[in-house]
Design an enzyme around this catalytic site. Structure first.
Site: not given
Ligand SMILES: O=C(O)[C@H](O)[C@@H](O)[C@H](O)[C@H](O)COP(=O)(O)O
Length: 324
Positions: A7, A30, A164, A168, A171
């Site tokens: 990938g 890939d 993780k 998120n 986040e």
């Molecule tokens: O830590 C990171 O680098 C981000 O969290 C990454 O993992 C990401 O941008 C997600 O793929 C988006 O997540 P969503 O689509 O759920 O917002």
């Protein structure tokens, strides 16, 4: 160290480059032949010395599951597969169970850092047996940010992706808070320049952060965010965090609200709000706004506008609610 990397998209392509800069020999595969070093998974496995370490960096779900399954037929005793995608942690348990009888080790690794990772390094959260992790360690060292923090052996298989996932979820909630604050500052006609207020927060404040820095970048590129539609996708991690909260009776109201706000962002006209408007109208005679005719502009919006103006003046149709 030699490593196979499957990938080579936005994340994988940059990770190959960062590992090569650190002196690792990376064999990349890939489906896109323009970026691939070899033409098949079998050729990738063939090119690696034993014990073979193969890092999978493809979309979570079926593509990752299928790749791990195919690798299980190509790798053997003592080899290790690392899933570095945004997989659900429950997939890790299934993958480890598939591979264990074959003597193939499995490590799950949450990777954070996005497109900035090539230069800044990738934060890594990994789960698995120490013996398997030791085989991958040079790759972790090459990918992680310089400095004391930024990588952790979080626990057994699944712990990396679980960590993780929670990252998120956090986040989601942090972004939602900045976004709501931005809308409020922008709406009230007091601040001369909302972007400058946000920029000032980058130093000295309690809420300074990298997401705040990125918000300021976005506002610099597109003042007022006028080129971007108010629509946000989600790739699953927020949902899984909320589900894990429910499964464990841990309340996650901020993360849940942030997730739900994204769902709402995808609707042009909310059926829920139609129903609320209809019921308010039924019980209190409150004004409703007429729906736009299919393919045309809204008509009769004055009802809602009058209602909002009246509400702001404190004498709107909501007077009726005390009687309901
Ligand atoms: O830590 C990171 O680098 C981000 O969290 C990454 O993992 C990401 O941008 C997600 O793929 C988006 O997540 P969503 O689509 O759920 O917002």
């Amino acid at each position: 160290m030699d490593i196979g990397l499957i990938g080579l998209g936005k994340m994988g392509g940059n990770m190959r480059e960062r590992m090569r800069r650190a002196g690792l020999t990376v064999v990349g595969y890939d489906r896109n032949p323009d970026v691939s070093d070899v033409d098949s998974l079998a050729a990738l496995v063939e090119a690696l010395p034993s014990p073979k370490v193969v890092w999978v960096m493809v979309p979570a779900g079926d593509p990752t599951r299928a790749t791990v399954k195919e690798l299980s037929t190509l790798l053997g005793e003592g080899d290790v597969i690392v899933d570095g995608g945004n997989s659900r942690w429950t997939d890790d348990i299934a993958n480890a169970e598939l591979l264990a009888p074959l003597g193939i080790g499995y490590v799950d690794c949450g990777v954070s850092g996005g497109v900035w990772g090539l230069e800044n390094g990738y934060a890594l959260m990994y789960g698995g047996d120490s013996a398997d992790i030791a085989k991958v360690q040079p790759a972790f060292d090459a990918l992680k940010p310089e400095g004391e923090f930024g990588s952790v052996h979080a626990g057994k298989v699944g712990a990396g992706h679980f960590s993780k996932m929670v990252h998120n979820g956090i986040e989601y909630a942090i972004m939602q808070a900045y976004a709501e604050g931005w809308e409020l500052l922008d709406k009230v006609d007091l601040t001369d320049n909302v972007t400058e207020v946000f920029r000032s927060w980058r130093e000295g404040t309690v809420i300074r952060s990298w997401l705040l820095d990125l918000m300021v970048n976005a506002l610099d590129e597109d003042p007022g965010l006028e080129k971007i539609a108010g629509y946000a996708e989600d790739s699953g991690e927020g949902r899984w965090t909320v589900e894990a909260g429910i499964d464990n009776a841990v309340a996650t109201p901020a993360i849940t609200a942030a997730l739900y706000a994204r769902f709402v962002s995808r609707q042009d006209d909310s059926p829920t709000m139609k129903a609320i408007a209809a019921m308010r109208n039924q019980f209190g005679g409150h004004a409703v706004r007429s729906a736009a005719p299919k393919g045309g502009d809204a008509e009769g919006s004055t009802g809602a506008e009058q209602s909002e103006a009246a509400r702001q003046a404190g004498a709107g149709d909501d007077k009726a609610h005390g009687e309901s």
